[in-house]
Design a protein around this motif. Sequence first.
Motif, short mmCIF file in Angstrom:
data_model
loop_
_atom_site.label_atom_id
_atom_site.label_comp_id
_atom_site.label_asym_id
_atom_site.label_seq_id
_atom_site.Cartn_x
_atom_site.Cartn_y
_atom_site.Cartn_z
N TYR A 148 -35.79 -38.80 -5.83
CA TYR A 148 -35.36 -39.89 -6.71
C TYR A 148 -36.46 -40.93 -6.87
N VAL A 149 -36.41 -41.62 -7.99
CA VAL A 149 -37.31 -42.75 -8.22
C VAL A 149 -36.51 -43.89 -8.84
N ARG A 150 -37.05 -45.07 -8.70
CA ARG A 150 -36.42 -46.27 -9.26
C ARG A 150 -37.21 -46.65 -10.52
N LEU A 151 -36.65 -46.33 -11.67
CA LEU A 151 -37.34 -46.49 -12.95
C LEU A 151 -37.10 -47.88 -13.55
N ALA A 152 -38.19 -48.53 -13.96
CA ALA A 152 -38.07 -49.83 -14.64
C ALA A 152 -37.63 -49.60 -16.08
N ILE A 153 -36.57 -50.27 -16.50
CA ILE A 153 -36.03 -50.05 -17.85
C ILE A 153 -36.00 -51.34 -18.68
N GLY A 154 -36.75 -52.34 -18.25
CA GLY A 154 -36.80 -53.59 -19.01
C GLY A 154 -36.27 -54.77 -18.21
N ARG A 155 -35.85 -55.81 -18.93
CA ARG A 155 -35.34 -57.02 -18.28
C ARG A 155 -33.92 -57.34 -18.75
N MET A 175 -45.61 -42.43 -14.65
CA MET A 175 -45.26 -42.89 -13.30
C MET A 175 -45.58 -44.35 -13.02
N HIS A 176 -46.36 -44.99 -13.90
CA HIS A 176 -46.63 -46.41 -13.65
C HIS A 176 -45.38 -47.26 -13.90
N LEU A 177 -44.34 -46.64 -14.48
CA LEU A 177 -43.07 -47.35 -14.72
C LEU A 177 -42.13 -47.29 -13.51
N SER A 210 -40.82 -48.09 -9.78
CA SER A 210 -40.86 -49.23 -8.86
C SER A 210 -41.47 -48.83 -7.52
N ASP A 211 -42.06 -49.81 -6.87
CA ASP A 211 -42.60 -49.59 -5.53
C ASP A 211 -41.60 -50.02 -4.46
N SER A 212 -40.44 -50.50 -4.90
CA SER A 212 -39.42 -51.00 -3.97
C SER A 212 -38.32 -49.97 -3.74
N ARG A 213 -37.61 -50.17 -2.64
CA ARG A 213 -36.51 -49.27 -2.32
C ARG A 213 -35.31 -49.51 -3.24
N PRO A 214 -34.48 -48.49 -3.44
CA PRO A 214 -33.27 -48.71 -4.24
C PRO A 214 -32.29 -49.64 -3.54
N THR A 215 -31.49 -50.32 -4.32
CA THR A 215 -30.49 -51.24 -3.79
C THR A 215 -29.11 -50.60 -3.83
N GLU A 216 -28.15 -51.27 -3.23
CA GLU A 216 -26.76 -50.79 -3.28
C GLU A 216 -26.30 -50.65 -4.73
N ASP A 217 -26.69 -51.61 -5.56
CA ASP A 217 -26.29 -51.58 -6.97
C ASP A 217 -26.91 -50.39 -7.70
N ARG A 276 -33.26 -48.30 -12.82
CA ARG A 276 -32.27 -47.23 -12.84
C ARG A 276 -32.72 -46.15 -11.87
N LEU A 277 -31.82 -45.78 -10.96
CA LEU A 277 -32.13 -44.73 -10.00
C LEU A 277 -31.97 -43.38 -10.68
N CYS A 278 -33.06 -42.63 -10.78
CA CYS A 278 -33.06 -41.35 -11.49
C CYS A 278 -33.53 -40.23 -10.57
N GLN A 279 -33.08 -39.03 -10.88
CA GLN A 279 -33.51 -37.86 -10.11
C GLN A 279 -34.65 -37.15 -10.84
N ILE A 280 -35.65 -36.73 -10.08
CA ILE A 280 -36.77 -35.98 -10.64
C ILE A 280 -36.34 -34.52 -10.82
N VAL A 281 -36.37 -34.05 -12.05
CA VAL A 281 -35.96 -32.66 -12.32
C VAL A 281 -37.11 -31.82 -12.87
N GLY A 282 -38.28 -32.43 -12.98
CA GLY A 282 -39.43 -31.68 -13.46
C GLY A 282 -40.68 -32.54 -13.51
N VAL A 283 -41.82 -31.87 -13.59
CA VAL A 283 -43.11 -32.55 -13.73
C VAL A 283 -43.83 -31.92 -14.91
N GLY A 284 -44.33 -32.77 -15.81
CA GLY A 284 -45.05 -32.28 -16.97
C GLY A 284 -46.41 -32.93 -17.08
#
Length: 207
Positions: free
Chosen positions: A37-44, A98-100, A102-109, A54-62
């Motif tokens: 999983y990664v924590r994707l930045a989706i704006g403000r 991948m620059h989008l 986050s370097d931080s851990r996911p939160t409960e939310d 948004r916590l998303c699952q990695i399902v492929g690499v291109g």
Amino acid sequence: NFADAALEDYQKVTIPRRRLARWCNEPFFGEAVMNFYVRLAIGRDKMTQKPCYRLCQIVGVGTKPTEYRFPPVGNDKPVSTNKILKLKFGNNVNAFRMHLISDSRPTEDDVKKHVDQLRARRSEVLSKKRAAKLRRKQDDLVNNYTYTKEDIEKSIEARKSKKVVNIGMEKTRIGIAVQAARDAVSDATRQVEEARAARTEANDDDP
């Protein structure tokens, strides 16, 4: 017994941007990140202007035709890559640079929104057992990966394509590493043979 993964389980299987940057040009990258999983930045947020993720699952690499850079870390040279992640949230799959991430851990939310999306679509939710298995497999792959001749050749070609001037030193470094690995194998083989010979001698001395 099935037990839903808790926040700490998701944190163990969520990859921060700095680790993606460290691994992205490694031959094991695709296998190491798949289903994590990664924590994707989706704006403000429109009201608070705070960053939204948004916590998303990695399902492929291109790959993309052109490279991009990760944000620099300290005095280190920024890492460049043309690889992208195919990320899933709910039933939607999209590709992101991948620059989008986050370097931080996911939160409960973050976790709650992710799980709510899955349950709304009656999809399988991550279990504690699955999370632990994923992390063990990744650790084993990354920590014990053995570079092949093909890996080394691809690495050299990649550096050539990026016009790295000091390719001679890189070849020397890789050559030294390969020779060191061969020497280690030879030493281990010799030790096994010596131990076997000693055991045989001990058996011969038995009355």
